[in-house]
Design a protein around this motif. Structure first.
Motif, PDB file in Angstrom:
ATOM      1  N   LEU A  75       0.944  -1.185   0.134  1.00  0.00           N
ATOM      2  CA  LEU A  75      -0.270   0.628   0.137  1.00  0.00           C
ATOM      3  C   LEU A  75       0.710   1.586   0.322  1.00  0.00           C
ATOM      4  O   LEU A  75       0.770   2.026  -0.304  1.00  0.00           O
ATOM      5  N   ILE A  76       1.859   1.356   0.997  1.00  0.00           N
ATOM      6  CA  ILE A  76       2.658   2.756   0.718  1.00  0.00           C
ATOM      7  C   ILE A  76       3.470   2.509  -0.372  1.00  0.00           C
ATOM      8  O   ILE A  76       3.847   3.786  -1.281  1.00  0.00           O
ATOM      9  N   ILE A  77       4.224   1.663  -1.465  1.00  0.00           N
ATOM     10  CA  ILE A  77       4.860   1.542  -2.133  1.00  0.00           C
ATOM     11  C   ILE A  77       3.903   2.433  -2.781  1.00  0.00           C
ATOM     12  O   ILE A  77       4.322   3.388  -4.101  1.00  0.00           O
ATOM     13  N   VAL A  78       2.704   2.136  -3.467  1.00  0.00           N
ATOM     14  CA  VAL A  78       1.395   2.198  -4.945  1.00  0.00           C
ATOM     15  C   VAL A  78       1.157   3.961  -4.111  1.00  0.00           C
ATOM     16  O   VAL A  78       0.718   4.696  -5.030  1.00  0.00           O
ATOM     17  N   GLY A  79       0.817   4.075  -2.720  1.00  0.00           N
ATOM     18  CA  GLY A  79       1.424   5.580  -2.349  1.00  0.00           C
ATOM     19  C   GLY A  79       2.125   6.127  -2.672  1.00  0.00           C
ATOM     20  O   GLY A  79       1.554   7.599  -2.648  1.00  0.00           O
ATOM     21  N   VAL A  80       3.387   6.237  -2.805  1.00  0.00           N
ATOM     22  CA  VAL A  80       4.366   6.857  -2.728  1.00  0.00           C
ATOM     23  C   VAL A  80       4.534   6.424  -4.668  1.00  0.00           C
ATOM     24  O   VAL A  80       5.207   7.812  -4.684  1.00  0.00           O
ATOM     25  N   LEU A  81       4.355   6.114  -4.950  1.00  0.00           N
ATOM     26  CA  LEU A  81       4.725   5.854  -6.907  1.00  0.00           C
ATOM     27  C   LEU A  81       4.472   6.957  -7.270  1.00  0.00           C
ATOM     28  O   LEU A  81       5.388   7.660  -7.859  1.00  0.00           O
ATOM     29  N   ASN A 137      -7.217   2.002  -3.932  1.00  0.00           N
ATOM     30  CA  ASN A 137      -7.751   3.001  -2.871  1.00  0.00           C
ATOM     31  C   ASN A 137      -6.479   3.720  -2.864  1.00  0.00           C
ATOM     32  O   ASN A 137      -6.049   5.011  -2.678  1.00  0.00           O
ATOM     33  N   ALA A 138      -5.063   3.184  -2.724  1.00  0.00           N
ATOM     34  CA  ALA A 138      -4.355   3.806  -2.232  1.00  0.00           C
ATOM     35  C   ALA A 138      -3.284   3.916  -3.504  1.00  0.00           C
ATOM     36  O   ALA A 138      -2.873   5.706  -2.905  1.00  0.00           O
ATOM     37  N   LEU A 139      -3.769   3.344  -4.654  1.00  0.00           N
ATOM     38  CA  LEU A 139      -3.217   4.694  -5.402  1.00  0.00           C
ATOM     39  C   LEU A 139      -4.449   6.054  -6.067  1.00  0.00           C
ATOM     40  O   LEU A 139      -3.223   7.197  -6.149  1.00  0.00           O
ATOM     41  N   PHE A 176      -2.115   6.474   8.186  1.00  0.00           N
ATOM     42  CA  PHE A 176      -1.556   5.619   6.510  1.00  0.00           C
ATOM     43  C   PHE A 176      -1.133   7.150   6.061  1.00  0.00           C
ATOM     44  O   PHE A 176       0.309   6.920   4.743  1.00  0.00           O
ATOM     45  N   SER A 177      -1.644   8.166   5.830  1.00  0.00           N
ATOM     46  CA  SER A 177      -1.346  10.049   5.455  1.00  0.00           C
ATOM     47  C   SER A 177       0.168   9.849   6.780  1.00  0.00           C
ATOM     48  O   SER A 177       0.866  10.427   4.794  1.00  0.00           O
ATOM     49  N   LEU A 178      -0.028   9.848   7.233  1.00  0.00           N
ATOM     50  CA  LEU A 178       1.732   9.761   8.346  1.00  0.00           C
ATOM     51  C   LEU A 178       2.635   8.232   7.623  1.00  0.00           C
ATOM     52  O   LEU A 178       4.292   9.005   7.616  1.00  0.00           O
ATOM     53  N   LEU A 179       1.759   7.518   7.755  1.00  0.00           N
ATOM     54  CA  LEU A 179       2.867   6.224   7.147  1.00  0.00           C
ATOM     55  C   LEU A 179       3.854   6.478   6.011  1.00  0.00           C
ATOM     56  O   LEU A 179       4.909   6.764   4.789  1.00  0.00           O
ATOM     57  N   LEU A 180       2.926   7.042   4.746  1.00  0.00           N
ATOM     58  CA  LEU A 180       3.352   7.626   3.310  1.00  0.00           C
ATOM     59  C   LEU A 180       4.556   8.826   3.398  1.00  0.00           C
ATOM     60  O   LEU A 180       5.076   9.009   3.442  1.00  0.00           O
ATOM     61  N   GLY A 181       4.534   9.334   4.608  1.00  0.00           N
ATOM     62  CA  GLY A 181       4.856  10.339   5.104  1.00  0.00           C
ATOM     63  C   GLY A 181       6.827  10.454   4.933  1.00  0.00           C
ATOM     64  O   GLY A 181       7.656  10.953   5.094  1.00  0.00           O
ATOM     65  N   ILE A 182       6.329   8.985   5.864  1.00  0.00           N
ATOM     66  CA  ILE A 182       8.169   8.084   6.104  1.00  0.00           C
ATOM     67  C   ILE A 182       8.824   8.345   4.472  1.00  0.00           C
ATOM     68  O   ILE A 182       9.986   8.769   4.017  1.00  0.00           O
ATOM     69  N   PRO A 183       8.493   7.718   3.738  1.00  0.00           N
ATOM     70  CA  PRO A 183       9.368   7.652   2.543  1.00  0.00           C
ATOM     71  C   PRO A 183       9.054   8.873   1.255  1.00  0.00           C
ATOM     72  O   PRO A 183      10.183   9.094   0.891  1.00  0.00           O
ATOM     73  N   THR A 184       8.324   9.197   1.700  1.00  0.00           N
ATOM     74  CA  THR A 184       8.296  10.674   0.823  1.00  0.00           C
ATOM     75  C   THR A 184       8.696  11.831   0.994  1.00  0.00           C
ATOM     76  O   THR A 184       9.759  12.086   0.252  1.00  0.00           O
TER      77      THR A 184
END
Length: 253
Positions: A75-81, A137-139, A176-184
């Motif tokens: 989910l994170i990978i798809v959300g960050v791409l 959803n993640a996309l 989830f919003s904050l998790l996406l923030g880590i790699p971003t």
């Protein structure tokens, strides 16, 4: 002293839906001490550690369940791409460092964000957890996050609003919003560091620590205001910041 103040601004605004980059653009212009993208990205490191420290228990629990770890990683990978692709393909650094219209862009972005925050409050809270999220959803959330490359569009605000619109439970949407923030955040810093000729200055370490501490406080505030349906307060503040950005631009003409 100004850098410490900007560290506080970065920490507080990174997680509140009010755009940290928008604040840094506006206040650095008010101080006539414009930060470049390297310094902005460096401040972001402080807030990155805020996420890890605040949610360390939840993050650690994922490493206990391989199945859940693989699911959240996907989910994170798809959300960050999407944001990663936009960041690599578009001249964001040139936009921030060189554009004479950056304050106008910030003004428009803040107004757009305010409308989003007002609109999302009309949605009833869903009950989806992160386990219920699909890659689709993640996309969608990731595509929304790519807009946050523009100052004035809050990364936490736009991803949180998108997740809520997808019927994700508010506390889960925040997580989830904050998790996406880590790699971003980390990826943006690495990319900026590799592209920059600037050297790390020890005088800038204190603002990073300040950003970390204020970031922890901001996460608590975000959770409280979101759960209690008070996002419209942030919408009003975003309108204020948008107007301030426009006034700053007109004053500096």
């Amino acid at each position: 002293m100004e850098n410490i103040f900007l560290g506080i601004i970065q920490g507080i605004t990174e997680f509140l839906p009010v755009s940290s980059s928008g604040h840094l653009v506006v206040f650095s212009n008010l101080f006539n001490n414009s930060l470049n993208t390297y310094e902005i990205a460096f401040l972001h490191l402080g807030t990155l550690f805020s996420i890890v420290v605040f949610y360390y228990k939840e993050i650690f629990n994922y490493f206990r369940d391989i199945k859940e770890l693989l699911k959240i990683t996907q989910l994170i990978i798809v959300g960050v791409l999407p944001a990663a692709a936009v960041g690599l393909l578009l001249p964001i650094e040139e936009l921030i460092d060189s554009s004479r219209f950056i304050l106008i862009i910030t003004f428009v972005s803040y107004c757009f964000l305010a409308l989003i925050l007002i609109f999302i409050e009309k949605f009833d809270e869903g009950q989806k957890t992160l386990s219920d999220l699909t890659l689709k959803n993640a996309l969608y959330i990731g595509l929304a996050q790519s807009l946050a490359l523009l100052p004035g569009i809050s990364r936490s605000g736009i991803t949180l609003a998108t997740a809520i619109s997808l019927k994700v439970k508010k506390t889960e949407a925040i997580f989830f919003s904050l998790l996406l923030g880590i790699p971003t955040i980390f990826g943006a810093w690495v990319l900026t560091f590799l592209q920059s000729d600037n050297q790390i200055e020890t005088s800038f370490l204190l603002p990073v620590v300040v950003a970390f501490i204020s970031g922890l406080l901001a996460i608590k505030i975000l959770i409280n205001f979101t759960v209690n349906s008070k996002l419209q307060i942030f919408a009003k503040y975003c309108l204020f910041m948008g107007i301030l950005s426009l006034v700053t631009y007109l004053v500096n003409l």
